[in-house]
Design a protein around this motif. Sequence first.
Motif, PDB file in Angstrom:
ATOM      1  N   PHE A   1       9.211 -16.208  17.996  1.00  0.00           N
ATOM      2  CA  PHE A   1       8.312 -15.666  16.985  1.00  0.00           C
ATOM      3  C   PHE A   1       6.967 -16.376  17.084  1.00  0.00           C
ATOM      4  CE2 PHE A   1       6.745 -14.893  12.646  1.00  0.00           C
ATOM      5  CZ  PHE A   1       7.015 -13.530  12.537  1.00  0.00           C
ATOM      6  N   PRO A   2       5.889 -15.667  17.443  1.00  0.00           N
ATOM      7  CA  PRO A   2       4.596 -16.322  17.699  1.00  0.00           C
ATOM      8  C   PRO A   2       3.839 -16.634  16.412  1.00  0.00           C
ATOM      9  CG  PRO A   2       4.395 -13.970  18.067  1.00  0.00           C
ATOM     10  CD  PRO A   2       5.838 -14.210  17.680  1.00  0.00           C
ATOM     11  N   VAL A   3       4.259 -17.700  15.720  1.00  0.00           N
ATOM     12  CA  VAL A   3       3.624 -18.068  14.458  1.00  0.00           C
ATOM     13  C   VAL A   3       2.227 -18.623  14.718  1.00  0.00           C
ATOM     14  CG1 VAL A   3       3.752 -19.585  12.463  1.00  0.00           C
ATOM     15  CG2 VAL A   3       5.823 -18.528  13.338  1.00  0.00           C
ATOM     16  N   SER A   4       1.255 -18.172  13.943  1.00  0.00           N
ATOM     17  CA  SER A   4      -0.105 -18.701  14.053  1.00  0.00           C
ATOM     18  C   SER A   4      -0.830 -18.437  12.745  1.00  0.00           C
ATOM     19  CB  SER A   4      -0.868 -18.050  15.217  1.00  0.00           C
ATOM     20  OG  SER A   4      -1.076 -16.674  14.964  1.00  0.00           O
ATOM     21  N   VAL A   5      -1.720 -19.362  12.381  1.00  0.00           N
ATOM     22  CA  VAL A   5      -2.511 -19.219  11.155  1.00  0.00           C
ATOM     23  C   VAL A   5      -3.908 -18.756  11.549  1.00  0.00           C
ATOM     24  CG1 VAL A   5      -3.463 -20.408   9.156  1.00  0.00           C
ATOM     25  CG2 VAL A   5      -1.200 -21.022  10.005  1.00  0.00           C
ATOM     26  N   PRO A   6      -4.358 -17.604  11.064  1.00  0.00           N
ATOM     27  CA  PRO A   6      -5.720 -17.166  11.385  1.00  0.00           C
ATOM     28  C   PRO A   6      -6.755 -18.080  10.756  1.00  0.00           C
ATOM     29  CG  PRO A   6      -4.686 -15.693   9.774  1.00  0.00           C
ATOM     30  CD  PRO A   6      -3.620 -16.628  10.249  1.00  0.00           C
ATOM     31  N   LEU A   7      -7.914 -18.159  11.391  1.00  0.00           N
ATOM     32  CA  LEU A   7      -8.966 -19.055  10.921  1.00  0.00           C
ATOM     33  C   LEU A   7      -9.427 -18.688   9.514  1.00  0.00           C
ATOM     34  CD1 LEU A   7     -10.899 -21.393  11.507  1.00  0.00           C
ATOM     35  CD2 LEU A   7     -12.468 -19.734  12.549  1.00  0.00           C
ATOM     36  N   TRP A   8      -9.442 -17.372   9.217  1.00  0.00           N
ATOM     37  CA  TRP A   8      -9.913 -16.960   7.890  1.00  0.00           C
ATOM     38  C   TRP A   8      -8.973 -17.466   6.794  1.00  0.00           C
ATOM     39  CZ3 TRP A   8      -6.524 -14.227   4.990  1.00  0.00           C
ATOM     40  CH2 TRP A   8      -5.535 -13.475   5.636  1.00  0.00           C
ATOM     41  N   ALA A   9      -7.671 -17.573   7.093  1.00  0.00           N
ATOM     42  CA  ALA A   9      -6.733 -18.085   6.095  1.00  0.00           C
ATOM     43  C   ALA A   9      -6.960 -19.581   5.863  1.00  0.00           C
ATOM     44  CB  ALA A   9      -5.303 -17.835   6.544  1.00  0.00           C
ATOM     45  N   LEU A  10      -7.234 -20.298   6.940  1.00  0.00           N
ATOM     46  CA  LEU A  10      -7.477 -21.740   6.830  1.00  0.00           C
ATOM     47  C   LEU A  10      -8.728 -22.018   5.995  1.00  0.00           C
ATOM     48  CD1 LEU A  10      -6.285 -24.432   7.982  1.00  0.00           C
ATOM     49  CD2 LEU A  10      -8.026 -24.257   9.762  1.00  0.00           C
ATOM     50  N   LEU A  11      -9.831 -21.357   6.367  1.00  0.00           N
ATOM     51  CA  LEU A  11     -11.076 -21.571   5.640  1.00  0.00           C
ATOM     52  C   LEU A  11     -11.009 -20.975   4.233  1.00  0.00           C
ATOM     53  CD1 LEU A  11     -13.657 -20.809   8.491  1.00  0.00           C
ATOM     54  CD2 LEU A  11     -12.782 -23.025   7.735  1.00  0.00           C
ATOM     55  N   GLY A  12     -10.325 -19.812   4.110  1.00  0.00           N
ATOM     56  CA  GLY A  12     -10.230 -19.167   2.806  1.00  0.00           C
ATOM     57  C   GLY A  12      -9.445 -19.979   1.803  1.00  0.00           C
ATOM     58  N   SER A  13      -8.330 -20.570   2.244  1.00  0.00           N
ATOM     59  CA  SER A  13      -7.534 -21.385   1.321  1.00  0.00           C
ATOM     60  C   SER A  13      -8.318 -22.615   0.867  1.00  0.00           C
ATOM     61  CB  SER A  13      -6.227 -21.802   1.994  1.00  0.00           C
ATOM     62  OG  SER A  13      -6.472 -22.588   3.155  1.00  0.00           O
ATOM     63  N   LEU A  14      -9.084 -23.213   1.796  1.00  0.00           N
ATOM     64  CA  LEU A  14      -9.902 -24.367   1.427  1.00  0.00           C
ATOM     65  C   LEU A  14     -10.990 -23.960   0.437  1.00  0.00           C
ATOM     66  CD1 LEU A  14     -10.719 -27.322   1.814  1.00  0.00           C
ATOM     67  CD2 LEU A  14     -12.077 -26.598   3.802  1.00  0.00           C
ATOM     68  N   ALA A  15     -11.645 -22.818   0.690  1.00  0.00           N
ATOM     69  CA  ALA A  15     -12.714 -22.363  -0.198  1.00  0.00           C
ATOM     70  C   ALA A  15     -12.170 -22.000  -1.575  1.00  0.00           C
ATOM     71  CB  ALA A  15     -13.425 -21.160   0.430  1.00  0.00           C
ATOM     72  N   ILE A  16     -11.000 -21.352  -1.619  1.00  0.00           N
ATOM     73  CA  ILE A  16     -10.417 -20.980  -2.910  1.00  0.00           C
ATOM     74  C   ILE A  16     -10.013 -22.216  -3.694  1.00  0.00           C
ATOM     75  CG2 ILE A  16      -8.460 -19.815  -4.010  1.00  0.00           C
ATOM     76  CD1 ILE A  16      -8.527 -17.783  -1.756  1.00  0.00           C
ATOM     77  N   ALA A  17      -9.387 -23.178  -3.015  1.00  0.00           N
ATOM     78  CA  ALA A  17      -8.974 -24.405  -3.699  1.00  0.00           C
ATOM     79  C   ALA A  17     -10.184 -25.133  -4.285  1.00  0.00           C
ATOM     80  CB  ALA A  17      -8.225 -25.318  -2.727  1.00  0.00           C
ATOM     81  N   LEU A  18     -11.253 -25.239  -3.500  1.00  0.00           N
ATOM     82  CA  LEU A  18     -12.448 -25.930  -3.975  1.00  0.00           C
ATOM     83  C   LEU A  18     -13.141 -25.139  -5.080  1.00  0.00           C
ATOM     84  CD1 LEU A  18     -14.360 -28.333  -3.626  1.00  0.00           C
ATOM     85  CD2 LEU A  18     -15.545 -27.042  -1.838  1.00  0.00           C
ATOM     86  N   GLY A  19     -13.266 -23.822  -4.872  1.00  0.00           N
ATOM     87  CA  GLY A  19     -13.938 -22.986  -5.865  1.00  0.00           C
ATOM     88  C   GLY A  19     -13.206 -22.952  -7.192  1.00  0.00           C
TER      89      GLY A  19
END
Length: 405
Positions: A358-376
């Motif tokens: 199973f080719p698990v991978s985290v897209p860049l938008w999810a990484l940056l988006g989660s950081l931005a949402i947490a901070l915001g």
Amino acid sequence: MRSADLIRFNMRLLTRQWFRTLMILLATSVGVAAVLLLTGLGEGARRFVLEEFSLLGQDTLIMLPGRKETTGGLPPLTGEGTRDITLEDVNALGRLPGVRRVAPLIVGNAQVVSGGLNREVVTLGTSARFFELRELSLQRGRSLPDEPLERASSVCLLGPEVKQSLFGNTPALGEWLRIGDRRFRVIGIIEDRGQSLGMDISDQVIIPVASAQQIFNVQGMYRVFLQLAPGASIEATRQQILDLMQQRHGGERDVTLISQDALLGAFNDILQLLTLSVAAIAAISLVVAGILIMNITLISVSQRTAEIGLLKALGARAADVRLIFLSEAALLSLLGALFGFALGYGLLWAGQLVWPVFPVSVPLWALLGSLAIALGVALLFAWLPASRAARLAPVLALRGEAQHA
């Protein structure tokens, strides 16, 4: 106040109130990890499905019985028609100049018996062209004979799991077994290639298509795979195929042709939407973390009233006081996000060990988006208590009173 001083001040405060800090870090890290985990699984599912269907090749078309119009949605995987796709149709398709290979397919469950052992197995009826088109290989033995499709030869090929369950470690080549009400001789063992297009070849039996017609008492094909000749135009050949089937079926266009591009495009859109949906659901947990930050910050303001009054008496502006509380919330959210990254990637890594295909991978938008949402979210929910602290009158604050000026 300098940034370095502000960070040192907040770090001393966070370590002094370690239990409060731990609760906020836990809430934020769980929210961020949930976003990474769900988007990683969703992106992995999307890549897995696309890789599976890409095995068909861009020069391969799939024909289904029945006609279904599509207008940008998912191409039909089932068809309903009044007229079957027959072996005569398959032979006629193979004579078209733009078609290189044609492989009919009939699928059904049949009881397979060998000696005193028996089990129900998915049985595929097809031709030797199916192996070439799907790039199947053999562990040992030979493929289906290259003979007319109408000939019901009593030969079969076993997937490695079927072979193991029926014959164990003893050789199976040349042995006879019963499929349905007919006897077949094993002529080959298929190489295990895992799941492909929803079918596990290792746990299946392959027989000639005419033999499958007799066992399952059917005439029509379940699917027909058509591989285009090198250099042939997909659209022109597609039209030739549809015209031929319309001519053979009494002027009625009652089949559906699906290309790999249509399948990949539709599945890609659907799985991307699902990934965004589960990411949005996971992001709700970050809102919960923000509410926790607001509540704890309100408590912190009431506990630090005298400290705020001292800062203002020493010349701190309202903006400085507000910045202290906002920077504290931002620092907590950033630390929580970092812990969430570690937790999320750790869970995905563990899942990759359990299921390596199973080719698990985290897209860049999810990484940056989660950081931005947490901070915001942290800054948004900390703004109200920070503004409350900034409005405290210095004299009243020094006396430990939390009334507004």
